[in-house]
Design an enzyme around this catalytic site. Structure first.
Site: not given
Length: 332
Positions: A245, A274, A292
């Site tokens: 994370r 993000e 991601h």
């Protein structure tokens, strides 16, 4: 939104983002399905869109704090997230309301571990830098010192968070000749360690990590764990990889460490805030930056969707046949 095509007596499901076709087909076995197809998160419109719904399947960028959960219609009997992480959901508020929350553990382990190895190799060989040089027309005559990286053989891989994903990364790294070190809340039993070297603290792990790979959850205790002190504990020419994370890293400390030459490469799939990431990421001279995509295979995203739907179906009266046997409930 799509228009329900089944009789009204079926339970109704709102999905706040467009899932795979396989997920939609699976969901329509149990539910009348409506899908939020807008390019932005549903945000404050969630309560209105959920009117008359029996279940909600939300996306990781949908923020369900206590106020949002309290505002949900009382028809809603189950909530699921299309993710493993649940940082975006106030589980205490869901529990207080008696609302079961489901997530999607296990199914993305291999995909994320594969991506971690891609990042580790890219960091060691500066693959992203080599590609940028090629695209910019800076690929010139071969010399023994051009575009040099480092070999993985004998390199120490420090894994912060030796859970399902961390263990899978270790299994992939060993055939490359990497020596595995790790820190975990609890030391693993010898069979699961498989020769990996345990460290009692994050900082001790850092001192023994040529590549430090983050794959821990963003718990309150671990947020910002990669700070200036930990970065200074890394060996010279160390590399940092993050598939956990963005919250694990103090980004200001990271950018300062890169400027000081403390890291030779940063490779990451996750960021704070993000998708609105700090623009300083884009200025790093030696970095592999991915948006991601750890779980982004059709097989995994479909399996995540099916698991989330099965959890919701289990609280909306769907028969057990065809559903996963034991969906994991995070709140009740």
């Amino acid at each position: 939104m799509t228009t329900p095509s089944h009789p009204r007596q079926r339970p109704r499901l709102l999905i706040t983002g467009v899932p795979t076709d396989e997920t939609i087909a699976h969901a329509t076995r149990w539910f009348d399905v409506e899908i939020w197809r807008e390019p932005q998160p549903i945000g404050a419109q969630l309560a209105e869109a959920a009117a008359g719904m029996d279940a909600l399947l939300v996306m990781p960028d949908d923020r369900l704090d206590a106020k949002a959960i309290d505002a949900l219609p009382r028809t809603v009997r189950g909530l699921a997230t299309h993710s493993v992480g649940t940082e975006h959901i106030d589980l205490s508020a869901a529990t207080a309301r008696g609302l079961p929350v489901f997530h999607t553990p296990d199914v993305l382990t291999d995909a994320v571990a594969d991506l971690a190895m891609l990042l580790i190799i890219s960091a060691a060989r500066d693959a992203s830098g080599a590609e940028r040089a090629l695209r910019a027309g800076r690929w010139t005559r071969w010399t023994p010192t051009s575009m040099m990286g480092r070999s993985l053989q004998g390199m120490r891989l420090g894994i912060l968070g030796m859970g399902r994903i961390g263990t899978a990364i270790a299994a992939r790294a060993r055939p490359f000749g990497m020596v595995i070190h790790y820190h975990n809340r609890r030391r693993l039993e010898p069979q699961r360690e498989a020769g990996a070297i345990h460290h009692a603290s994050c900082h001790d792990l850092a001192r023994h990590s040529d590549v430090l790979c983050l794959c821990a959850p963003a718990t309150p205790e671990l947020r910002g764990v990669v700070d200036a002190t930990l970065l200074d504990a890394l060996p010279d020419a160390a590399m940092l990889v993050n598939v956990g994370r963005g919250d694990l890293i103090d980004e200001h400390a990271l950018f300062a460490a890169v400027r000081r030459g403390r890291l030779t490469h940063v490779a990451t799939d996750v960021y704070l805030g993000e998708p609105a990431i700090d623009p300083r990421w884009l200025e790093l001279p030696r970095a592999t930056l991915l948006p991601h995509i750890g779980s982004a295979t059709r097989e995994v995203r479909s399996a995540m969707g099916r698991m989330a739907v099965d959890g919701l179906a289990s609280v909306c009266g769907a028969p057990a046949a065809g559903r996963c046997a034991n969906p994991e409930v995070l709140s009740r």
